[in-house]
Design a protein around this motif. Structure first.
Motif, PDB file in Angstrom:
ATOM      1  N   HIS A 147       0.828  -1.216   0.000  1.00 30.39           N
ATOM      2  CA  HIS A 147       0.000   0.000   0.000  1.00 30.39           C
ATOM      3  C   HIS A 147       0.856   1.257   0.000  1.00 30.39           C
ATOM      4  CE1 HIS A 147      -3.589   2.429   0.768  1.00 30.39           C
ATOM      5  NE2 HIS A 147      -2.802   3.138   1.538  1.00 30.39           N
ATOM      6  N   PHE A 284      -9.692   5.204   0.607  1.00 38.63           N
ATOM      7  CA  PHE A 284      -8.262   5.437   0.392  1.00 38.63           C
ATOM      8  C   PHE A 284      -7.831   6.754   1.028  1.00 38.63           C
ATOM      9  CE2 PHE A 284      -8.995   3.096  -3.861  1.00 38.63           C
ATOM     10  CZ  PHE A 284      -9.178   1.909  -3.185  1.00 38.63           C
ATOM     11  N   GLY A 425      -5.035  -0.500  -4.285  1.00 39.79           N
ATOM     12  CA  GLY A 425      -5.891   0.211  -3.341  1.00 39.79           C
ATOM     13  C   GLY A 425      -7.112  -0.584  -2.945  1.00 39.79           C
ATOM     14  N   SER A 428      -5.403  -3.467  -0.550  1.00 41.53           N
ATOM     15  CA  SER A 428      -4.657  -3.080   0.647  1.00 41.53           C
ATOM     16  C   SER A 428      -5.449  -2.162   1.561  1.00 41.53           C
ATOM     17  CB  SER A 428      -3.339  -2.411   0.256  1.00 41.53           C
ATOM     18  OG  SER A 428      -3.571  -1.220  -0.477  1.00 41.53           O
ATOM     19  N   ALA A 429      -6.226  -1.232   0.997  1.00 45.22           N
ATOM     20  CA  ALA A 429      -6.982  -0.303   1.839  1.00 45.22           C
ATOM     21  C   ALA A 429      -7.995  -1.025   2.727  1.00 45.22           C
ATOM     22  CB  ALA A 429      -7.670   0.755   0.974  1.00 45.22           C
ATOM     23  N   HIS A 493      -5.064   6.888  -3.021  1.00 42.02           N
ATOM     24  CA  HIS A 493      -4.932   7.586  -1.744  1.00 42.02           C
ATOM     25  C   HIS A 493      -4.280   8.918  -2.018  1.00 42.02           C
ATOM     26  CE1 HIS A 493      -4.309   8.440   2.395  1.00 42.02           C
ATOM     27  NE2 HIS A 493      -3.015   8.486   2.214  1.00 42.02           N
TER      28      HIS A 493
END
Length: 493
Positions: A147, A284, A425, A428-429, A493
């Motif tokens: 991330h 994000f 994203g 991982s988010a 993000h």
């Protein structure tokens, strides 16, 4: 009386930690090696003079600097796409979603801090180790590296594409030249060496509080400019409806002869094909969880309540900035706002000096955020490969240089990295916000204290399930967008 009331639970936790330490040593638990050092200065900082095993457990960063660092970790390039997200949801739905994501992010941090308080560990990777063994440690470290590498790359991509435009405007050039100072790839290397690397070589994350404050100041200037421009830019944008040719916005033609009343009408609630991307964009925008525990480590007079207050203040401040940016950006351009708001301003007046200053401020902000995002990656690598070893400047510098080389190569050679970021994203988010904190909490909190069927653990399980649903839905919409349009529309993000 108040002092006794506060100290009692710390003593109890300390007893629990000693029991876990003995148990871990008997069972050969790798986490037991770090527990004594990490207890020092965390639960009972004044009862032992034993030097810490880790160099970042000194707790010298003030409350305000910690807020700056965490706020800077929350603030990302996603703020440039919030007005576009509002145009696809309407004002009311956007505000509801923004409130929900902020509250969920704060609850997620609460779960992390509670896990850290129980086991005396303030490293994300070590929580994974305590919960699921070496496999959990590797998964947590991998997700953090994935991330944050994507976040660093997205920031440097902004530098790559925006800095040449700023230089071009400053020099009064009417078109791009072949000069080296107009080459985005050369510029990101220069910025990485001259700005990012010196800050990334700081020994402690707390020292970046000053640069984080400068970064946030630049974003406040961006917000003030967005509010000011709302009252300076007329609607419709072109002023005259009959003489201006159609313009392409958001992938479709907008005729200049369209009704000004319809074009300049704010939508209270709306749904369209792009609405599904709003939740990923907002999620994000609030990812800061890899930085929470390192900031907790360096907080003065560290306690769970004090760090939770740091998180709450940071999330509230960013929530206000996000909301104001989205509302005034949307009410400036309405349906014509683009996914990158600065591009919309440039189409109105490419030579606007205020917008030039805003671009420069955004560049400074994202550049100063890169070192903050790099720290958790380096910590994760140290936890995986060099756990238990004393601090080494050579290793500290080598990891930072290696990470910057990898990120620069990604930004330079990957031609279409937006789709890669979309997948990163979308996986991982939700893992960092929803899934990992929840399953860590369920595994780490003793069943004697909270049974598996307790309300707290049921809430955590539902929270993890929500993360899985979010991940599947986000990936589904991204793949569907690839299939139908050949590109990804999601923000990062």
């Amino acid at each position: 009386m108040e002092l006794q009331r506060i100290q009692k639970p710390e003593g109890l936790n300390g007893t629990l930690l000693e029991c876990e330490k003995s148990s871990g040593q008997e069972d050969g638990d790798p986490a037991a090696e770090v527990t004594p050092a990490e207890q020092v200065g965390f639960l009972s900082p004044n009862t032992s003079k034993k030097p810490s095993q880790f160099t970042d457990f000194e707790g010298k960063t003030s409350f305000g600097m910690s807020v700056f660092n965490l706020s800077n970790a929350i603030m990302g390039s996603g703020i440039l796409g919030l007005a576009y997200a509002m145009s696809n949801t309407g004002i009311v739905l956007f505000i509801v979603l923004l409130i929900c994501i902020a509250l969920l992010s704060a609850y997620s941090i609460h779960l992390l801090l509670k896990c850290a308080g129980i086991v005396g560990i303030r490293a994300y990777e070590q929580l994974g180790l305590r919960a699921f063994g070496p496999g959990g440690k590797m998964v947590a470290a991998f997700i953090i590296c994935l991330h944050n590498t994507g976040a660093m790359s997205s920031y440097l991509y902004i530098v790559k594409y925006e800095l040449p435009l700023v230089i071009q405007t400053f020099l009064g050039l009417t078109e791009n030249t072949e000069s080296w100072y107009m080459n985005g790839n050369v510029l990101i290397v220069i910025v990485s060496i001259c700005v990012v690397l010196p800050l990334a070589l700081m020994k402690h994350l707390g020292y970046l509080g000053y640069t984080s404050g400068l970064s946030l100041t630049c974003m406040v200037f961006f917000l003030i400019s967005v509010i000011y421009k709302k009252f300076q830019i007329p609607c419709p944008l072109n002023g005259t409806e009959a003489t201006t040719p159609p313009t392409c916005y958001n992938g479709h033609n907008v005729s200049a002869t369209s009704s000004a009343g319809e074009e300049c009408k704010a939508q209270i609630f709306t749904l369209n094909s792009q609405t599904a991307y709003t939740i990923p964009i907002l999620a994000f925008a609030f990812v800061c969880h890899p930085e929470v525990l390192p900031i907790y480590t360096e907080l003065q007079r560290a306690s769970k309540r004090r760090m939770q207050n740091v998180a709450n203040v940071s999330i509230l401040a960013m929530w206000i900035m996000y909301l104001l940016t989205a509302i005034f950006g949307y009410l400036t351009f309405y349906g014509r706002v683009e996914s990158e708001m600065l591009h919309t301003y440039s189409q109105v007046d490419p030579l606007d000096r205020l917008i030039l200053c805003v671009r420069l401020a955004v560049l400074v902000a994202v550049t100063l955020t890169v070192p903050v995002v790099l720290f958790p990656i380096r910590r994760a690598i140290q936890q995986l490969l060099f756990h238990g070893k004393d601090f080494s400047w050579g290793r500290h510098v080598g990891i930072a240089i290696s990470l910057l080389v990898i990120v620069n190569l990604l930004v330079i050679f990957v031609p279409n990295i937006r789709d890669i970021f979309g997948v990163i994203g979308a996986t991982s988010a939700p893992s960092l916000i929803f899934i990992l904190p929840s399953i860590f909490y369920i595994r780490i909190v003793p069943s004697e204290k909270e049974p598996l069927r307790s309300r707290q653990k049921i809430q955590a399980a539902c929270f993890a399930a929500l993360g899985f649903i979010f991940m599947v839905v986000s990936l589904g919409f991204i793949v569907a967008d690839w299939v139908t349009t050949g590109r990804s529309s999601s923000g990062g993000h």
